[in-house]
Design a protein around this motif. Structure first.
Motif, short mmCIF file in Angstrom:
data_model
loop_
_atom_site.label_atom_id
_atom_site.label_comp_id
_atom_site.label_asym_id
_atom_site.label_seq_id
_atom_site.Cartn_x
_atom_site.Cartn_y
_atom_site.Cartn_z
N PRO A 78 0.91 -1.19 -0.18
CA PRO A 78 0.04 -0.01 0.14
C PRO A 78 0.80 1.19 0.07
N LEU A 79 0.20 2.32 -0.74
CA LEU A 79 1.12 3.55 -0.70
C LEU A 79 0.91 4.32 0.67
N ARG A 80 1.75 4.82 1.17
CA ARG A 80 1.78 5.47 2.44
C ARG A 80 2.49 7.06 2.40
N GLU A 81 1.89 7.82 2.73
CA GLU A 81 2.56 9.34 2.59
C GLU A 81 3.91 9.42 3.38
N GLY A 82 5.13 9.82 2.78
CA GLY A 82 6.35 9.85 3.38
C GLY A 82 7.23 8.83 3.43
N GLU A 83 6.75 7.69 2.93
CA GLU A 83 7.28 6.48 2.64
C GLU A 83 8.33 6.22 1.73
N GLU A 84 9.69 5.90 1.89
CA GLU A 84 10.62 5.88 0.77
C GLU A 84 10.35 4.45 0.08
N VAL A 85 10.09 4.85 -1.24
CA VAL A 85 9.81 3.47 -2.05
C VAL A 85 10.74 3.41 -3.34
N VAL A 86 10.70 2.35 -4.23
CA VAL A 86 11.35 2.17 -5.40
C VAL A 86 10.13 2.04 -6.44
N ALA A 87 9.93 3.09 -7.34
CA ALA A 87 8.97 2.82 -8.44
C ALA A 87 9.64 2.53 -9.62
N THR A 88 8.85 1.57 -10.47
CA THR A 88 9.48 1.08 -11.57
C THR A 88 8.34 1.52 -12.63
N GLY A 89 9.06 2.22 -13.90
CA GLY A 89 7.80 2.46 -14.78
C GLY A 89 8.68 3.09 -16.08
N ARG A 90 8.13 3.95 -16.88
CA ARG A 90 8.57 4.66 -17.96
C ARG A 90 8.23 6.12 -17.63
N LEU A 91 9.21 7.00 -18.42
CA LEU A 91 8.98 8.38 -18.12
C LEU A 91 7.99 8.83 -19.54
N GLY A 92 7.37 9.76 -19.22
CA GLY A 92 6.43 10.26 -20.25
C GLY A 92 5.88 11.68 -20.08
N ILE A 93 5.21 12.29 -20.93
CA ILE A 93 4.49 13.60 -20.69
C ILE A 93 3.24 13.50 -20.87
N THR A 95 0.01 15.06 -22.09
CA THR A 95 0.00 15.69 -23.11
C THR A 95 -0.70 17.08 -22.88
N GLU A 96 -2.00 17.05 -22.11
CA GLU A 96 -2.63 18.19 -22.04
C GLU A 96 -1.99 19.35 -21.19
N ARG A 97 -1.24 18.98 -20.09
CA ARG A 97 -0.55 19.98 -19.70
C ARG A 97 0.94 20.07 -19.94
N GLY A 98 1.66 19.21 -20.65
CA GLY A 98 2.67 19.17 -20.87
C GLY A 98 3.77 18.95 -19.84
N ALA A 99 3.12 18.23 -18.91
CA ALA A 99 3.68 17.78 -17.77
C ALA A 99 4.69 16.70 -17.75
N TYR A 100 5.89 16.50 -17.33
CA TYR A 100 6.83 15.56 -17.34
C TYR A 100 6.44 14.73 -16.24
N GLN A 101 6.34 13.39 -16.44
CA GLN A 101 5.86 12.32 -15.53
C GLN A 101 6.52 10.99 -15.47
N LEU A 102 6.20 10.35 -14.66
CA LEU A 102 6.60 8.74 -14.53
C LEU A 102 5.36 7.81 -14.33
N ILE A 103 5.15 6.95 -15.59
CA ILE A 103 4.08 6.19 -15.50
C ILE A 103 4.40 4.97 -14.67
N VAL A 104 3.90 4.83 -13.46
CA VAL A 104 4.35 3.66 -12.56
C VAL A 104 3.91 2.32 -12.91
N GLN A 105 4.64 1.22 -13.04
CA GLN A 105 4.10 0.07 -13.10
C GLN A 105 4.05 -0.84 -12.09
N SER A 106 5.00 -0.54 -11.30
CA SER A 106 4.97 -1.34 -9.77
C SER A 106 5.66 -0.36 -8.74
N ILE A 107 5.34 -0.91 -7.36
CA ILE A 107 6.17 0.04 -6.31
C ILE A 107 6.47 -1.14 -5.22
N ALA A 108 7.73 -0.83 -4.92
CA ALA A 108 8.19 -1.99 -3.64
C ALA A 108 8.93 -0.93 -2.71
#
Length: 509
Positions: A78-93, A95-108
């Motif tokens: 489960p996702l907990r605020e303030g917890e240090e995790v390793v997120a696995t995924g692909r970088l993308g943008i 489109t509607e905002r032009g914001a740079y983000q990480l599309i997460v596939q899994s978290i540990a």
């Protein structure tokens, strides 16, 4: 109105904002591919659609992340605020905002990756040393009487183990070694508990706890604990975590169960119900063998009774009567023939004989001889021609010496008559002797011997027990096995025991 400089061809190759954002996002994905990013969760929000939006940050920067519902549902952490995790995924943008983000596939959790690498490294090293080899696995006992449980004294795991052991084998003595199963001090407590296990005090040991993450279960990957379990003199069953969890304790243990409840079931392959059914089968076999023995003893007693009857006064009286019948038969035939012949020769004497009524005397004699005559008739068939000739010779002798033979026959008849008082006295003596023999037979029976403190020794293996008569037969029946299940049968019940082969060089027990 759109701005136009008026120069020809200007803007013909220009990209729209959407196009440039999309191409930039594709380029980021191609260049970086799948990446792992470590950071602290912040600004976490869960949308009504089930998507998660948050930022990963460190001391100087942050990265926006999108964790869509399909991937989020497959994530066990489960996702907990303030917890240090390793997120696995692909970088993308976006489109509607032009914001740079990480599309997460899994978290540990951040520490899981390091722990997994350490787990694999330690596993390969211990595997190379042979600690997980199948030839070092020891068989667990089929019916343990002393079970050690190493676990926390609180929680669902120990509760499930206690309930399962009480249900399957309530006669077993269960000893709990309460330890902490998580945290920095738990590995030391687990090792201390394993060091207290000896083959003299326990038949099998269970090391169990409930499920958790790799970090929660890390105490059960402690190298010193694994080596202690390898050197433990007691067979060990591991039931750590759930079916998907694997620890080094599971690999080094003699047997591994998917859950704590499964470990308790492996420790008790023979349940109380199985024991009751086995005892019932043994009782049926014992009853059948006892009934067969009773029938044999009854037949033996019947044989003794028949021998006693043949030697008793009743049989002797029957033989005397048979001899009397044999003597009376020729006498009767002789009298009948003599009377028939005398009728022809002494017709003139009948008138004188009528005054003495010899016919009446003869009728009285015939009345007393009705039963002997019937037996005589049956014996006549078996006597044969030789007896007839003998009777004829006797008859001729009787005709010649009637007056001389009649007193002699009367004397012999009087001699063979039995005195009723002597017969009753002899009958009482034989009854007293029969009662004494019956008491001796009962005193020498197996039931009386067992009541004096003796017991029958039988084997408990196989379809039927074998009676053990000598101590030397025990090792022969055991064969190559170190143990032999035996049964001591006393007068009031059976006691199961087990013979163990003594160690070489030690005195036999």
């Amino acid at each position: 109105m759109p701005f136009n400089s008026g120069a020809p061809g200007v803007g013909a190759t220009a990209l729209s904002v959407t196009q440039i954002n999309k191409q930039a996002g594709d380029l980021l994905g191609q260049v970086f591919g799948v990446v792992e990013v470590i950071g602290e969760i912040s600004e976490h929000k869960r949308a009504a659609s089930g998507h998660h939006y948050f930022a990963l940050k460190d001391e100087r920067s942050q990265l926006r992340c999108a964790f869509f519902r399909g991937n989020a549902q497959r994530c066990a952490h489960p996702l907990r605020e303030g917890e240090e995790v390793v997120a696995t995924g692909r970088l993308g943008i976006y489109t509607e905002r032009g914001a740079y983000q990480l599309i997460v596939q899994s978290i540990a959790p951040a520490g899981e990756g390091r722990l997994a690498a350490e787990f694999e490294r330690l596993k390969q090293r211990l595997l190379a040393e042979g600690l997980f080899a199948a030839e070092h696995k020891r068989p667990t006992p089929t019916m343990p009487r002393r079970i050690a449980v190493i676990s926390s004294d609180t929680g669902a795991a120990i509760h499930d183990v206690r309930v399962t052991l009480a249900r399957r084998l309530p006669l077993a003595r269960v000893t709990l070694f309460p330890v902490r199963v998580q945290g920095a001090e738990s590995a030391g407590e687990l090792r201390q508990a394993v060091s207290q296990l000896t083959s003299e005090t326990f038949d099998v040991a269970l090391i169990v706890r409930g499920g958790g993450s790799l970090s929660d279960l890390w105490s059960f990957n402690d190298e010193a604990l694994v080596r202690a379990l390898y050197d433990c003199p007691v067979p060990v069953i591991s039931g750590v975590g759930h079916e998907t969890d694997t620890t080094l304790c599971d690999l080094v243990a003699d047997r591994r169960a998917a859950t704590p409840t499964g470990a308790a079931e492996l420790a008790t392959p023979i349940t109380a119900s199985d024991m009751r059914q086995g005892i019932g089968r043994l009782a049926d076999r014992a009853r059948m063998r006892w009934e067969a023995r009773q029938q044999t003893q009854a037949q033996y007693l019947d044989g003794l009774s028949r021998r006693l009857e043949r030697a008793g006064p009743v049989e002797r009286l029957r033989l005397a009567r048979s001899r009397l019948v044999g003597l009376a038969a020729p006498l009767r035939h002789g009298i009948e023939r003599r009377v028939a012949q005398g009728r022809e020769r002494t017709h003139g004497l009948r008138r004188r004989l009528d005054g003495a009524h010899p016919r009446r005397q003869l009728e009285a004699l015939r009345g007393r001889l009705v039963e002997p005559a019937s037996r005589l008739h049956q014996g006549m068939v078996a006597v044969g021609q030789a007896e007839r000739e003998r009777v004829a010779r006797l008859s001729r002798g009787l005709l010649v010496s009637r007056e001389r033979l009649m007193p002699r026959w009367r004397a012999r008849l009087d001699a063979v008559r039995l005195d009723p008082r002597s017969f009753e006295r002899r009958l009482r003596e034989e009854r007293t002797r029969l009662a004494g023999l019956s008491r001796q037979l009962e005193a020498l029976g197996p039931r009386q011997v067992q009541k004096r403190g003796y017991a029958l020794v039988e084997t408990r293996d196989g379809s039927s027990g074998v009676l053990v008569k000598r101590a030397s037969e025990v090792s022969v029946l055991a064969g190559t096995h170190d143990r032999l299940a035996l049964n001591l049968r006393f007068a009031d019940g059976d006691v199961p025991v087990e013979w163990r082969k003594p160690d070489s060089g030690a005195s036999s027990s």
